[in-house]
Motif scaffolding. Structure first.
Motif, PDB file in Angstrom:
ATOM      1  N   GLU A 116      22.265   2.985   1.387  1.00  0.00           N
ATOM      2  CA  GLU A 116      21.022   3.703   1.872  1.00  0.00           C
ATOM      3  C   GLU A 116      20.246   4.706   0.802  1.00  0.00           C
ATOM      4  O   GLU A 116      19.750   5.707   1.340  1.00  0.00           O
ATOM      5  N   THR A 117      20.492   4.258  -0.733  1.00  0.00           N
ATOM      6  CA  THR A 117      20.073   5.230  -1.643  1.00  0.00           C
ATOM      7  C   THR A 117      18.644   4.855  -2.024  1.00  0.00           C
ATOM      8  O   THR A 117      18.063   5.364  -3.006  1.00  0.00           O
ATOM      9  N   TYR A 118      18.324   3.400  -1.685  1.00  0.00           N
ATOM     10  CA  TYR A 118      17.025   2.804  -2.342  1.00  0.00           C
ATOM     11  C   TYR A 118      15.922   3.349  -1.995  1.00  0.00           C
ATOM     12  O   TYR A 118      15.665   3.739  -0.836  1.00  0.00           O
ATOM     13  N   ARG A 119      15.009   3.696  -2.640  1.00  0.00           N
ATOM     14  CA  ARG A 119      13.843   4.346  -2.528  1.00  0.00           C
ATOM     15  C   ARG A 119      12.533   3.710  -3.467  1.00  0.00           C
ATOM     16  O   ARG A 119      12.773   3.271  -4.469  1.00  0.00           O
ATOM     17  N   PRO A 120      11.628   3.551  -2.628  1.00  0.00           N
ATOM     18  CA  PRO A 120      10.498   2.794  -3.229  1.00  0.00           C
ATOM     19  C   PRO A 120       9.835   3.393  -4.429  1.00  0.00           C
ATOM     20  O   PRO A 120       9.904   4.676  -4.142  1.00  0.00           O
ATOM     21  N   GLN A 121       9.287   2.841  -5.598  1.00  0.00           N
ATOM     22  CA  GLN A 121       8.643   3.782  -6.585  1.00  0.00           C
ATOM     23  C   GLN A 121       7.174   3.531  -6.293  1.00  0.00           C
ATOM     24  O   GLN A 121       6.727   2.835  -5.340  1.00  0.00           O
ATOM     25  N   PRO A 122       6.488   4.268  -7.010  1.00  0.00           N
ATOM     26  CA  PRO A 122       4.920   4.234  -6.738  1.00  0.00           C
ATOM     27  C   PRO A 122       4.387   2.910  -7.176  1.00  0.00           C
ATOM     28  O   PRO A 122       4.984   2.217  -7.795  1.00  0.00           O
ATOM     29  N   VAL A 123       3.140   2.480  -6.234  1.00  0.00           N
ATOM     30  CA  VAL A 123       2.510   1.415  -6.633  1.00  0.00           C
ATOM     31  C   VAL A 123       1.468   1.474  -7.804  1.00  0.00           C
ATOM     32  O   VAL A 123       0.848   2.315  -7.614  1.00  0.00           O
ATOM     33  N   LEU A 124       1.472   0.633  -8.605  1.00  0.00           N
ATOM     34  CA  LEU A 124       0.606   0.654  -9.526  1.00  0.00           C
ATOM     35  C   LEU A 124      -0.947  -0.068  -9.262  1.00  0.00           C
ATOM     36  O   LEU A 124      -0.690  -1.321  -8.868  1.00  0.00           O
ATOM     37  N   ARG A 125      -1.923   0.723  -9.325  1.00  0.00           N
ATOM     38  CA  ARG A 125      -3.212   0.124  -8.627  1.00  0.00           C
ATOM     39  C   ARG A 125      -4.025  -0.354 -10.043  1.00  0.00           C
ATOM     40  O   ARG A 125      -4.232   0.101 -11.082  1.00  0.00           O
ATOM     41  N   VAL A 126      -4.306  -1.885 -10.021  1.00  0.00           N
ATOM     42  CA  VAL A 126      -5.195  -2.355 -10.888  1.00  0.00           C
ATOM     43  C   VAL A 126      -6.276  -2.780 -10.467  1.00  0.00           C
ATOM     44  O   VAL A 126      -6.348  -3.125  -8.936  1.00  0.00           O
ATOM     45  N   TYR A 127      -7.217  -3.283 -10.805  1.00  0.00           N
ATOM     46  CA  TYR A 127      -8.427  -4.126 -10.251  1.00  0.00           C
ATOM     47  C   TYR A 127      -8.849  -5.310 -11.178  1.00  0.00           C
ATOM     48  O   TYR A 127      -8.779  -5.525 -12.289  1.00  0.00           O
ATOM     49  N   ILE A 128      -9.131  -6.274 -10.289  1.00  0.00           N
ATOM     50  CA  ILE A 128      -9.465  -7.739 -10.740  1.00  0.00           C
ATOM     51  C   ILE A 128     -11.012  -7.888 -10.455  1.00  0.00           C
ATOM     52  O   ILE A 128     -11.393  -7.535  -9.227  1.00  0.00           O
ATOM     53  N   PRO A 129     -11.771  -8.711 -11.235  1.00  0.00           N
ATOM     54  CA  PRO A 129     -13.090  -8.787 -10.856  1.00  0.00           C
ATOM     55  C   PRO A 129     -13.214  -9.896  -9.796  1.00  0.00           C
ATOM     56  O   PRO A 129     -12.480 -10.844  -9.833  1.00  0.00           O
ATOM     57  N   LYS A 130     -14.197  -9.928  -8.967  1.00  0.00           N
ATOM     58  CA  LYS A 130     -14.392 -10.773  -7.859  1.00  0.00           C
ATOM     59  C   LYS A 130     -15.710 -11.411  -8.441  1.00  0.00           C
ATOM     60  O   LYS A 130     -16.169 -11.337  -9.409  1.00  0.00           O
ATOM     61  N   ALA A 131     -15.996 -12.514  -7.646  1.00  0.00           N
ATOM     62  CA  ALA A 131     -17.027 -13.545  -8.067  1.00  0.00           C
ATOM     63  C   ALA A 131     -18.436 -12.966  -7.999  1.00  0.00           C
ATOM     64  O   ALA A 131     -19.331 -13.273  -8.742  1.00  0.00           O
ATOM     65  N   ASN A 132     -18.603 -11.707  -7.157  1.00  0.00           N
ATOM     66  CA  ASN A 132     -19.691 -11.488  -7.106  1.00  0.00           C
ATOM     67  C   ASN A 132     -20.095  -9.951  -8.050  1.00  0.00           C
ATOM     68  O   ASN A 132     -20.992  -9.472  -7.850  1.00  0.00           O
ATOM     69  N   GLY A 133     -19.125 -10.111  -8.991  1.00  0.00           N
ATOM     70  CA  GLY A 133     -19.119  -9.058  -9.947  1.00  0.00           C
ATOM     71  C   GLY A 133     -18.474  -7.628  -9.522  1.00  0.00           C
ATOM     72  O   GLY A 133     -18.287  -6.709 -10.484  1.00  0.00           O
ATOM     73  N   LYS A 134     -18.150  -7.444  -8.357  1.00  0.00           N
ATOM     74  CA  LYS A 134     -17.373  -6.047  -7.865  1.00  0.00           C
ATOM     75  C   LYS A 134     -15.842  -6.352  -8.362  1.00  0.00           C
ATOM     76  O   LYS A 134     -15.217  -7.489  -8.828  1.00  0.00           O
ATOM     77  N   LEU A 135     -15.119  -5.217  -8.104  1.00  0.00           N
ATOM     78  CA  LEU A 135     -13.626  -5.234  -8.486  1.00  0.00           C
ATOM     79  C   LEU A 135     -13.169  -5.256  -7.203  1.00  0.00           C
ATOM     80  O   LEU A 135     -13.191  -4.422  -6.240  1.00  0.00           O
ATOM     81  N   ARG A 136     -11.925  -5.814  -7.316  1.00  0.00           N
ATOM     82  CA  ARG A 136     -11.026  -6.097  -6.016  1.00  0.00           C
ATOM     83  C   ARG A 136      -9.724  -5.181  -6.314  1.00  0.00           C
ATOM     84  O   ARG A 136      -8.924  -5.522  -7.405  1.00  0.00           O
ATOM     85  N   PRO A 137      -9.200  -4.155  -5.580  1.00  0.00           N
ATOM     86  CA  PRO A 137      -8.145  -3.110  -5.917  1.00  0.00           C
ATOM     87  C   PRO A 137      -7.028  -4.099  -5.396  1.00  0.00           C
ATOM     88  O   PRO A 137      -6.695  -4.811  -4.604  1.00  0.00           O
ATOM     89  N   LEU A 138      -5.856  -4.253  -6.425  1.00  0.00           N
ATOM     90  CA  LEU A 138      -4.540  -4.712  -5.972  1.00  0.00           C
ATOM     91  C   LEU A 138      -3.397  -3.795  -6.400  1.00  0.00           C
ATOM     92  O   LEU A 138      -3.533  -2.887  -7.374  1.00  0.00           O
TER      93      LEU A 138
END
Length: 443
Positions: free
Chosen positions: A95-117
């Motif tokens: 029980e020493t496991y701890r999650p690390q931060p999540v890396l936020r990236v953006y991918i282009p959508k078909a409408n030209g906007k960006l989707r956060p991942l």
């Protein structure tokens, strides 16, 4: 819950996938038999060797980039998978496991906007996959038939097929096409955990899920606390999303419920869903909106609409559903299901970007790079006896002919012999490039 008749010798001969399946069947059966049972002894399964091996295999299959710590799948293989999984097992069991931060990236959508991942680290993806494999069958026992997204043995093709059955029957003529604004980023943690706790009482599993939900997000070189939502891109996020939206599924599907008595049916794939009815009652839509408001979710009014399928087309899961005139039978119309225009344009953009990035590759390498792009798109849109992408395949063929002619005739490079020939025909006949107009999906 698990078949006790299996001997230890027989268990030792089973593959990791078979042993996992045995556990999942037991959990599913118990959950199906007792709708109120809360599972209390699950955490210890996360550190079992065969569970971690199976989790690793699936994480590797999904590929994915390195997370916040910069460690990739290739780095793990270089380090040694067995040692890596043993270290994870020790952290989880102690029980020493701890999650690390999540890396936020953006991918282009078909409408030209960006989707956060959100990209968790490889270690977090492995532990999340372990947890998902254990708790998924429990919630699968509660999920409704109208839900198709990110569930075992279900797919977008199944959802599209079901929509066609409903619409083609003629009984359901109106479609309410709903769109939720930023669904994954807006799920409230407290309400989601309340639903998880209806089935899970193991405090250590619950603690793990809370830690993943609250893991900080790394973006623009700074860490931001996560107060709501679950990262779109996390291994366990689709399951948590289905748990939350199962509230809507149950409300619509309940035989004595507000929707069912008026003949309203629902098809959902993750956060994309439609309601179908012979004539959609306004109070059913109002009731849906009030439910979503209580769930702290918001409908995107600009993308949400009510259509009559006999006179107006509608889009769902990248397909356009519309009635067209039959060319062979006078005064007859049929339900046509074709790739959405934006989907076809997105494919062309991918092909163009690939050719622009890759200079003058030799024919074998070029074919190897283009085929996955073409086949992946055609496999998705080819549903036997349901969808009709043949016209778009022919259009795609002409696009490939033109694009390859331009590719081999670039002025900035020495022209290839293929420029004076029909490059597309040469690549398809000699090097195995897929001809879209002749390709048929096997599945």
């Amino acid at each position: 819950m698990i078949d006790k008749s299996l001997t230890n010798k027989r268990r030792s001969q089973m593959t990791s996938e078979e042993r996992l399946r045995l556990i999942q069947i037991g959990l599913y059966r118990k959950a199906k038999q007792d709708k109120t049972f809360r599972f209390y002894a699950l955490y210890d399964k996360l550190s079992l060797g065969y569970m971690l091996k199976e989790a690793w295999k699936r994480v590797k299959q999904n590929k994915g980039a390195a997370g916040y710590d910069g460690v990739s799948i290739a780095d793990v293989e270089k380090y040694g998978v067995d040692s890596y999984l043993s270290e994870i097992a020790a952290e989880v069991s102690q029980e020493t496991y701890r999650p690390q931060p999540v890396l936020r990236v953006y991918i282009p959508k078909a409408n030209g906007k960006l989707r956060p991942l959100g990209i968790p680290t490889v270690k977090d993806r492995v532990v999340q996959m372990c947890c998902k494999l254990v708790i998924e069958p429990i919630f699968e026992a509660d999920f409704q038939d109208c839900s198709y997204g990110f569930r075992p043995k279900r797919s977008a093709k199944d959802a599209v097929t079901r929509v066609k059955e409903h619409v083609a029957s003629g009984r359901l003529r109106q479609v309410y096409d709903a769109d939720l604004s930023g669904f994954f980023d807006n799920i409230p943690h407290d309400k989601l955990m309340f639903l998880v706790e209806q089935r899970i009482s193991d405090r250590r599993i619950l603690k793990l899920i809370r830690m993943w939900l609250k893991a900080p997000v790394f973006e623009d070189n700074k860490l931001t606390k996560s107060k709501k939502g679950t990262p779109q891109g996390g291994v366990i996020s689709p399951l948590l999303a289905n748990i939350y939206l199962n509230l809507i599924d149950k409300a619509v599907s309940r035989p004595d419920g507000h929707f069912h008595r008026y003949g309203v049916r629902m098809i959902r794939y993750a956060d994309d869903f439609i309601l179908l009815a012979k004539k959609m009652p306004a109070h059913c839509i109002d009731y849906l909106h009030s439910m979503l408001e209580r769930m702290e979710l918001e409908v995107n009014e600009d993308k949400t609409r009510l259509v009559n399928v006999e006179t107006e087309p509608f889009d769902f899961l990248g397909f356009t559903f519309r009635y067209d005139r039959d060319l062979f039978v006078k005064n007859k119309r049929y339900l046509n299901i074709i790739p959405r225009k934006k989907s076809a344009q997105t494919l062309r953009t991918k092909i163009k970007e690939y050719l622009n990035r890759n200079g003058h590759k030799n024919p074998i390498a070029l074919t190897k790079g283009l085929n996955p792009i073409l086949i992946g798109w055609m496999n998705y849109y080819s549903i036997p006896k349901v969808s009709y992408p043949q016209k778009e395949k022919r259009n795609l063929r002409w696009y490939m002919i033109d694009s390859l002619h331009r590719y081999y005739g670039r002025k900035s490079q020495r022209r290839s012999k293929l420029y004076r020939q029909n490059a597309f025909e040469v690549l398809t006949s000699k090097y195995g490039l897929v001809d879209p107009s002749k390709y048929s999906c096997a599945n």
